[in-house]
Enzyme design. Structure first.
Site, mmCIF file in Angstrom:
data_model
loop_
_atom_site.group_PDB
_atom_site.id
_atom_site.type_symbol
_atom_site.label_atom_id
_atom_site.label_comp_id
_atom_site.label_asym_id
_atom_site.label_seq_id
_atom_site.Cartn_x
_atom_site.Cartn_y
_atom_site.Cartn_z
ATOM 1 N N GLU A 1 30.656 27.171 70.830
ATOM 2 C CA GLU A 1 31.714 27.667 71.719
ATOM 3 C C GLU A 1 32.826 28.106 70.794
ATOM 4 O O GLU A 1 33.589 27.275 70.311
ATOM 5 C CB GLU A 1 32.141 26.547 72.683
ATOM 6 C CG GLU A 1 32.811 27.084 73.941
ATOM 7 C CD GLU A 1 34.264 27.442 73.712
ATOM 8 O OE1 GLU A 1 34.547 28.628 73.383
ATOM 9 O OE2 GLU A 1 35.118 26.567 73.853
ATOM 10 N N CYS B 1 41.159 29.114 74.069
ATOM 11 C CA CYS B 1 40.146 30.110 73.696
ATOM 12 C C CYS B 1 39.934 31.144 74.800
ATOM 13 O O CYS B 1 39.543 32.271 74.506
ATOM 14 C CB CYS B 1 38.848 29.441 73.290
ATOM 15 S SG CYS B 1 38.225 28.291 74.506
HETATM 16 P P1 NAD Z 1 40.992 26.717 61.046
HETATM 17 O O1 NAD Z 1 39.797 27.612 61.131
HETATM 18 O O2 NAD Z 1 41.608 26.527 59.711
HETATM 19 O O3 NAD Z 1 40.622 25.262 61.588
HETATM 20 C C1 NAD Z 1 40.121 25.067 62.870
HETATM 21 C C2 NAD Z 1 39.424 23.711 62.948
HETATM 22 O O4 NAD Z 1 38.129 23.877 62.393
HETATM 23 C C3 NAD Z 1 40.053 22.545 62.192
HETATM 24 O O5 NAD Z 1 40.546 21.634 63.134
HETATM 25 C C4 NAD Z 1 38.921 21.914 61.392
HETATM 26 O O6 NAD Z 1 38.688 20.557 61.741
HETATM 27 C C5 NAD Z 1 37.692 22.666 61.808
HETATM 28 N N1 NAD Z 1 36.839 22.969 60.660
HETATM 29 C C6 NAD Z 1 37.173 23.707 59.582
HETATM 30 N N2 NAD Z 1 36.123 23.773 58.729
HETATM 31 C C7 NAD Z 1 35.105 23.066 59.299
HETATM 32 C C8 NAD Z 1 33.775 22.760 58.919
HETATM 33 N N3 NAD Z 1 33.224 23.247 57.800
HETATM 34 N N4 NAD Z 1 33.044 21.968 59.719
HETATM 35 C C9 NAD Z 1 33.544 21.503 60.879
HETATM 36 N N5 NAD Z 1 34.792 21.756 61.288
HETATM 37 C C10 NAD Z 1 35.566 22.544 60.520
HETATM 38 O O7 NAD Z 1 42.050 27.367 62.035
HETATM 39 P P2 NAD Z 1 43.327 26.865 62.826
HETATM 40 O O8 NAD Z 1 44.508 27.633 62.329
HETATM 41 O O9 NAD Z 1 43.424 25.385 62.876
HETATM 42 O O10 NAD Z 1 42.926 27.379 64.278
HETATM 43 C C11 NAD Z 1 42.851 28.729 64.569
HETATM 44 C C12 NAD Z 1 41.458 29.233 64.670
HETATM 45 O O11 NAD Z 1 40.633 28.220 65.206
HETATM 46 C C13 NAD Z 1 41.414 30.387 65.646
HETATM 47 O O12 NAD Z 1 40.609 31.385 65.082
HETATM 48 C C14 NAD Z 1 40.744 29.817 66.854
HETATM 49 O O13 NAD Z 1 39.782 30.658 67.403
HETATM 50 C C15 NAD Z 1 40.000 28.642 66.363
HETATM 51 N N6 NAD Z 1 40.012 27.583 67.360
HETATM 52 C C16 NAD Z 1 39.214 27.763 68.423
HETATM 53 C C17 NAD Z 1 39.207 26.807 69.416
HETATM 54 C C18 NAD Z 1 38.359 26.979 70.640
HETATM 55 O O14 NAD Z 1 38.606 26.331 71.628
HETATM 56 N N7 NAD Z 1 37.333 27.810 70.614
HETATM 57 C C19 NAD Z 1 40.019 25.702 69.291
HETATM 58 C C20 NAD Z 1 40.813 25.528 68.177
HETATM 59 C C21 NAD Z 1 40.806 26.496 67.197
#
Ligand code: NAD
Length: 482
Positions: free
Chosen positions: A250, A284
């Site tokens: 997702e 999202c």
């Molecule tokens: P980010 O990509 O730096 O981090 C997002 C999250 O991803 C962190 O909380 C981290 O725990 C997790 N993560 C990172 N590397 C990982 C790995 N290798 N394995 C498992 N988990 C990992 O970005 P951000 O600035 O915190 O958030 C923004 C981005 O995250 C946006 O692009 C957004 O789409 C996405 N996001 C999406 C949702 C959603 O509901 N689909 C929710 C939160 C964030």
């Protein structure tokens, strides 16, 4: 009881930091350190894997009524614990308490929904090719699950995975986002309170890449589920591909909103502005590209700005707050960069567009309305995940749909029109897993949630949600004489 859990939850035990490295939990409204959670060591991760394997060996045989009753109890505990859990959620994530309470109600709904779905996992009997031949189709739990959940809905999103896995007869290890880990630990506490067997639900906090790699590579894990960004999704899918492990993804979205000339303009603008800025736009399925018919664009924008101006920015604990801070400085920096890019390319800031001077501390950003936006601007191509509403105009149905479908994302889309034919044709033509028509509150436990294109694969919720946690086994039986 009301102090938030801040330790690992492995095999039914709370495992403290002791000598472990810790991660700091920051309150986004104040930038103050509010807690520390342990970084799981390899030994911790392996202990969670062993516990998950042992719990699955038992739970896979639990009857449907037993699984259902456990989930029902978890829901009851969560409804009782709303206040302390909402306080933790707001403290570590920033959303207004009112929204945190709403999220927790939706979280309890997930457990209720899957308490019912646990008893509706049906197989089939098929007539064979011969008189003495019967074919059975069984649905069995897929096995121990590794799940990864984000910070924007730190209770609801892990709950969608925990409740579905447990309903299907699976065990689960979940890694919450490091920005808001304690809300998920509360879920583990609620499951324990409800009588979940040891090891059925494990929560490990720490370094995401390290934990996800170790979990996915482990033989014990038979299923991977992520809610997160596209880049993280791609990384985890690569790992899953190496081992041919099933994965549900997702991922992000960049939802278009199509407002046709015959829409109820006032109501559409009010609905859209309120939905857009929920959770400071960090949703999202948040509307993030507004395509408004040229004939009504100014009326729509005027009302949209009026509603936006009236929203009160503030600390989520203040009951008057409508919009809290962003979850991290990273998100606020992203908002600033997207506005700067749009303005440099000719967009006009109709409201907001900057950090509020009244809040020198905290990751605040004004809810922002941009007009004069073009499809080349970054904000129209990158998922904003922040409180920016870019508004552009269109002339024809085909143009609106084509521009909406330009995106690589395909999670949600919205349509406003009074005409049944327009709404039907638009809903069918939009490349999205979910479409809201004259409605932007679309996520609910009983409906399938998920996307197409780069927004991912698989569905959570609805009768589809349980599918990802079961596999199909076919049994061919010859009815021989004894
Ligand atoms: P980010 O990509 O730096 O981090 C997002 C999250 O991803 C962190 O909380 C981290 O725990 C997790 N993560 C990172 N590397 C990982 C790995 N290798 N394995 C498992 N988990 C990992 O970005 P951000 O600035 O915190 O958030 C923004 C981005 O995250 C946006 O692009 C957004 O789409 C996405 N996001 C999406 C949702 C959603 O509901 N689909 C929710 C939160 C964030």
């Amino acid at each position: 009881m009301s102090s938030p859990p801040n330790q690992l939850f492995i095999d039914g035990h709370w495992v403290g930091p002791a000598e472990r490295e810790v991660l700091e939990v920051i309150d986004p409204a104040t930038e103050q350190l509010v807690d520390r959670v342990p970084v799981a060591t390899d030994a911790d991760i392996d202990a969670a894997l062993a516990a998950s394997a042992a719990a699955f060996a038992e739970w896979r045989h639990a009857d449907a009524w037993t699984r259902s009753q456990l989930l029902r109890k978890v829901s009851a505990v969560l409804r009782e614990w709303v206040e302390p859990m909402a306080a933790t959620l707001t403290e570590e994530q920033g959303k207004p308490l009112r929204e945190a309470r709403g999220e927790l109600a939706a979280t309890a709904d997930q457990f209720d929904w899957y308490a019912d779905e646990a008893r509706r996992i049906y197989g089939r009997v098929i007539d064979g090719h011969a008189r003495d031949n019967r074919l059975l189709v069984l649905r069995q739990p897929v096995g121990p699950v590794a799940a990864f959940s984000p910070w924007n809905f730190p209770a609801l999103l892990p709950a969608r995975k925990i409740a579905a896995a447990v309903a299907a007869g699976c065990s689960i290890i979940i890694k919450p986002a490091e920005e808001a880990p304690r809300t998920c630990l509360w879920l583990a506490r609620a499951c324990a309170e409800a009588g979940a067997p040891r090891g059925l639900i494990n929560v490990v906090t720490g370094h995401p890449e390290h934990i996800s790699t170790r979990l996915i590579r482990a033989d014990v894990i038979r299923k991977v589920s992520l809610t997160g960004s596209v880049p993280v999704g791609k990384k985890l899918l690569k790992l899953c591909a190496e081992l041919v492990k099933p994965a549900s993804m997702e991922l992000g979205g960049h939802a278009p909103v199509l407002v046709f000339a015959d829409a109820d303009v006032e109501r559409a603008a009010e609905t859209a502005a309120r939905a857009k800025f929920r959770n400071s736009g960090q949703v999202c399925i948040a509307a993030s590209r507004f395509f408004v018919h040229a004939a009504i664009a100014e009326a729509f924008t005027r009302r949209f700005v009026e509603v936006t101006r009236a929203l009160r920015l503030g600390d989520g604990r203040d009951p008057d707050t409508d919009i809290g801070p962003l979850a991290s400085s990273r998100r606020r920096d992203a908002a600033e960069a997207l506005v700067a890019d749009a303005v440099a390319r000719g967009a006009r800031v109709r409201w907001g567009g900057e950090r509020p001077a009244a809040f020198p501390r905290g990751f605040y950003f004004f809810p922002t309305v941009l007009t004069g936006v073009t499809d080349e601007m970054r904000v129209m191509n990158e998922e904003p995940f922040c409180p920016i509403a870019p508004i552009t105009t269109f002339a024809t149905f085909d143009e609106a749909v084509a521009r909406a479908n330009r995106s690589d994302y395909g999670l949600a889309a919205y349509v406003f029109s009074r005409d049944t034919k327009t709404t039907f044709l638009a809903a069918e033509a939009l490349e999205a897993g979910m479409v809201g028509v004259n409605n932007m509150v679309i996520a609910t436990a009983e409906a399938p949630f998920g996307g197409v294109k780069m927004s991912g694969c698989g569905r959570e919720g609805g009768s589809e949600g349980i599918e990802a946690y079961t596999h199909t086994k076919y049994v061919n039986i010859g009815l021989w004489d004894q």
